[in-house]
Design a protein around this motif. Sequence first.
Motif, PDB file in Angstrom:
ATOM      1  N   VAL A  44      -6.209  96.055  -6.192  1.00 14.80           N
ATOM      2  CA  VAL A  44      -4.961  95.300  -6.068  1.00 14.80           C
ATOM      3  C   VAL A  44      -5.185  93.825  -6.395  1.00 14.80           C
ATOM      4  N   ILE A  45      -6.261  93.239  -5.870  1.00 16.65           N
ATOM      5  CA  ILE A  45      -6.549  91.830  -6.158  1.00 16.65           C
ATOM      6  C   ILE A  45      -6.828  91.625  -7.641  1.00 16.65           C
ATOM      7  N   ASP A  46      -7.535  92.566  -8.260  1.00 15.70           N
ATOM      8  CA  ASP A  46      -7.809  92.465  -9.693  1.00 15.70           C
ATOM      9  C   ASP A  46      -6.522  92.479 -10.498  1.00 15.70           C
ATOM     10  N   ARG A  47      -5.616  93.366 -10.169  1.00 14.79           N
ATOM     11  CA  ARG A  47      -4.333  93.417 -10.875  1.00 14.79           C
ATOM     12  C   ARG A  47      -3.512  92.150 -10.630  1.00 14.79           C
ATOM     13  N   LEU A  48      -3.543  91.621  -9.405  1.00 14.50           N
ATOM     14  CA  LEU A  48      -2.796  90.409  -9.094  1.00 14.50           C
ATOM     15  C   LEU A  48      -3.331  89.212  -9.876  1.00 14.50           C
ATOM     16  N   LEU A  49      -4.661  89.042  -9.898  1.00 10.96           N
ATOM     17  CA  LEU A  49      -5.253  87.933 -10.644  1.00 10.96           C
ATOM     18  C   LEU A  49      -5.022  88.086 -12.142  1.00 10.96           C
ATOM     19  N   PHE A  50      -4.941  89.303 -12.634  1.00 10.12           N
ATOM     20  CA  PHE A  50      -4.638  89.540 -14.040  1.00 10.12           C
ATOM     21  C   PHE A  50      -3.241  89.023 -14.385  1.00 10.12           C
ATOM     22  N   PHE A  51      -2.269  89.279 -13.521  1.00 13.01           N
ATOM     23  CA  PHE A  51      -0.922  88.762 -13.749  1.00 13.01           C
ATOM     24  C   PHE A  51      -0.899  87.234 -13.702  1.00 13.01           C
ATOM     25  N   PHE A  52      -1.610  86.639 -12.724  1.00  7.89           N
ATOM     26  CA  PHE A  52      -1.691  85.179 -12.666  1.00  7.89           C
ATOM     27  C   PHE A  52      -2.333  84.617 -13.930  1.00  7.89           C
ATOM     28  N   TYR A  53      -3.341  85.297 -14.451  1.00  6.01           N
ATOM     29  CA  TYR A  53      -4.030  84.873 -15.670  1.00  6.01           C
ATOM     30  C   TYR A  53      -3.059  84.843 -16.853  1.00  6.01           C
ATOM     31  N   ILE A  54      -2.240  85.883 -16.965  1.00  5.61           N
ATOM     32  CA  ILE A  54      -1.265  85.934 -18.058  1.00  5.61           C
ATOM     33  C   ILE A  54      -0.243  84.802 -17.929  1.00  5.61           C
ATOM     34  N   VAL A  55       0.255  84.572 -16.729  1.00 10.61           N
ATOM     35  CA  VAL A  55       1.264  83.526 -16.516  1.00 10.61           C
ATOM     36  C   VAL A  55       0.690  82.151 -16.830  1.00 10.61           C
ATOM     37  N   PHE A  56      -0.529  81.874 -16.380  1.00  7.71           N
ATOM     38  CA  PHE A  56      -1.120  80.557 -16.599  1.00  7.71           C
ATOM     39  C   PHE A  56      -1.394  80.325 -18.079  1.00  7.71           C
ATOM     40  N   ILE A  57      -1.891  81.345 -18.775  1.00 11.11           N
ATOM     41  CA  ILE A  57      -2.124  81.208 -20.214  1.00 11.11           C
ATOM     42  C   ILE A  57      -0.807  80.944 -20.942  1.00 11.11           C
ATOM     43  N   SER A  58       0.227  81.689 -20.603  1.00  8.29           N
ATOM     44  CA  SER A  58       1.515  81.528 -21.276  1.00  8.29           C
ATOM     45  C   SER A  58       2.093  80.140 -21.055  1.00  8.29           C
ATOM     46  N   VAL A  59       2.081  79.679 -19.812  1.00 15.59           N
ATOM     47  CA  VAL A  59       2.643  78.355 -19.508  1.00 15.59           C
ATOM     48  C   VAL A  59       1.851  77.253 -20.192  1.00 15.59           C
ATOM     49  N   SER A  60       0.522  77.335 -20.147  1.00 15.08           N
ATOM     50  CA  SER A  60      -0.320  76.298 -20.751  1.00 15.08           C
ATOM     51  C   SER A  60      -0.114  76.236 -22.250  1.00 15.08           C
ATOM     52  N   PHE A  61      -0.146  77.373 -22.917  1.00 14.82           N
ATOM     53  CA  PHE A  61      -0.023  77.384 -24.371  1.00 14.82           C
ATOM     54  C   PHE A  61       1.375  76.970 -24.822  1.00 14.82           C
ATOM     55  N   ILE A  62       2.404  77.407 -24.114  1.00 13.13           N
ATOM     56  CA  ILE A  62       3.768  77.014 -24.482  1.00 13.13           C
ATOM     57  C   ILE A  62       3.947  75.502 -24.318  1.00 13.13           C
ATOM     58  N   THR A  63       3.377  74.928 -23.249  1.00 13.57           N
ATOM     59  CA  THR A  63       3.486  73.481 -23.038  1.00 13.57           C
ATOM     60  C   THR A  63       2.805  72.709 -24.150  1.00 13.57           C
ATOM     61  N   ILE A  64       1.592  73.133 -24.521  1.00 16.24           N
ATOM     62  CA  ILE A  64       0.859  72.437 -25.576  1.00 16.24           C
ATOM     63  C   ILE A  64       1.586  72.572 -26.915  1.00 16.24           C
ATOM     64  N   ILE A  65       2.108  73.751 -27.211  1.00 16.24           N
ATOM     65  CA  ILE A  65       2.827  73.951 -28.475  1.00 16.24           C
ATOM     66  C   ILE A  65       4.087  73.089 -28.515  1.00 16.24           C
ATOM     67  N   CYS A  66       4.789  72.966 -27.395  1.00 18.20           N
ATOM     68  CA  CYS A  66       5.996  72.127 -27.352  1.00 18.20           C
ATOM     69  C   CYS A  66       5.650  70.659 -27.590  1.00 18.20           C
ATOM     70  N   ILE A  67       4.536  70.196 -27.017  1.00 17.09           N
ATOM     71  CA  ILE A  67       4.122  68.805 -27.220  1.00 17.09           C
ATOM     72  C   ILE A  67       3.786  68.573 -28.691  1.00 17.09           C
ATOM     73  N   TRP A  68       3.058  69.504 -29.303  1.00 19.56           N
ATOM     74  CA  TRP A  68       2.743  69.384 -30.728  1.00 19.56           C
ATOM     75  C   TRP A  68       3.996  69.418 -31.587  1.00 19.56           C
ATOM     76  N   ASP A  69       4.927  70.300 -31.258  1.00 21.02           N
ATOM     77  CA  ASP A  69       6.154  70.398 -32.038  1.00 21.02           C
ATOM     78  C   ASP A  69       6.991  69.136 -31.917  1.00 21.02           C
ATOM     79  N   THR A  70       7.043  68.550 -30.731  1.00 20.44           N
ATOM     80  CA  THR A  70       7.774  67.291 -30.543  1.00 20.44           C
ATOM     81  C   THR A  70       7.138  66.166 -31.337  1.00 20.44           C
ATOM     82  N   ALA A  71       5.803  66.165 -31.380  1.00 22.26           N
ATOM     83  CA  ALA A  71       5.109  65.119 -32.140  1.00 22.26           C
ATOM     84  C   ALA A  71       5.392  65.212 -33.629  1.00 22.26           C
ATOM     85  N   GLU A  72       5.502  66.431 -34.150  1.00 18.30           N
ATOM     86  CA  GLU A  72       5.784  66.604 -35.579  1.00 18.30           C
ATOM     87  C   GLU A  72       7.174  66.088 -35.920  1.00 18.30           C
ATOM     88  N   VAL A  73       8.116  66.312 -35.026  1.00 12.68           N
ATOM     89  CA  VAL A  73       9.477  65.821 -35.289  1.00 12.68           C
ATOM     90  C   VAL A  73       9.525  64.304 -35.283  1.00 12.68           C
TER      91      VAL A  73
END
Length: 466
Positions: free
Chosen positions: A437-466
């Motif tokens: 159960v803990i392994d599955r829970l940490l796996f979900f947290f891992y996916i959420v953190f990766i998604s949020v981090s990468f989306i934030t960085i991509i948005c900053i890069w996209d704003t800079a290009e504009v």
Amino acid sequence: MTGGKTAWLICICFSLLQGSVAALNCTSPTPDALFDALKKELFSRNLQRPVKSFSDTLNISIYIAVSGILGVDEQAQTLTVFLWQVMEWDIAGLSWDEKECGTTRVSVPREKLWMPDIFISEFMEEDNSPKTPYVYLYNTGRVSDDKPIRVVSSCKLDIYTFPFDIQNCSLTFGSYLHIAEEIRVNQSLTYAEVQESKLLQNKGEWELVDIEAGQTNLEVPEGSYSSVKYYIIVRRRPLLYVVNLLIPSCFLVTVDLFSFLLPPDSMDRSSFKMTLILGYTVFLLIMNNLLPVPGETTPLINVFFSITLTLMVTSLLETVLITNIQFSSGKYGAVPPWLSVLVLEYLAVAVGLPPKKKSNCITVSLHSPAEAMNTSTISSRDLQSDSDAKPPVKPLLEPTLDELRKLSRDLTAIRLQMDTHFQGSKTKQEWQLVGIVIDRLLFFFYIVFISVSFITIICIWDTAEV
């Protein structure tokens, strides 16, 4: 009285003509005649500013065209560009007739004319571009100085959004010595013409985005210095860094993410993650020469790599924890009730695992182990008392009673051993369920953190290009 007026008029004419050049008279429409006139009227005055009087202001028009962007040094904070610079000014009083002298313009050596001391304030290195020995002189008295310049200029570079960064560097053209009352520098092109002066043809790392210009004045105690400031806006082409840095990093993070699908009780999972971390570290060392040297700010791509490496290390630590629970749970005590309720009943449902089902099998024990011992003891005493009360039995019954007593003790020991074994198996199974159960829970947290981090960085890069 008439003689006094004549002398006065002569003085006025002399003062007006002082420092100026008279109209040229060519004896014939040939180069020799024109250059003889220029040598007599102009070349001998190359030490003085070409104005009628000291109070007159010489207007110099200037414009540039960017021919190439040679490089940007993030560590030295410099921009290297190749420019085509054109300066124009008028020599007061100079003119000649086209038919009389045979041409409207002629090229003359630089050292024969007075040249303005226009320089670029942001110069960091000596100009080593090819020298042009001649300038054009027109029959209207206009001088056109057209020459190439290799400029290594200081520029405050912002590499936070590398490799999607846009740099804005300025080049200020002004007189080194003369104040605005003596030399005034003007922009000779309109804004639309400046936009059309982008002659950049090279396909290197940088591309020219825009050129802007504006009139500026530098105020000092001695006076005001006139200057023209050009803003050169360049953008980096990010394809090289996307292909060599960002895409491989995303691939490695994706592989690390899918490694969670390996069974948590497998030792290959931790070995696989350690191999990924080692490979990613070697990858960063090899590609380190492509990364800019951090200055005042840390580039966002360095933050991206740090987050990626941190996620991989965190994933390995999580695997170590789960593996320890899976393989060493037999050494632990029973799962605390609060942990069992929290993990096996609530978190298991949250992560999509079915809750723990209670077993319907009921173990019934008629006698406790102590009671069994007492029963065997009482039975032997009863038998002994019966033997005392009754007539003596046959001698064969005594060995049988001893064997029964031994058998009772062996069965009791086996029963105790089996109870201990089944109790330990149940505890181990509960700990293993907690680990899953803990392994599955940490796996979900891992996916959420990766998604949020990468989306934030991509948005900053996209704003800079504009």
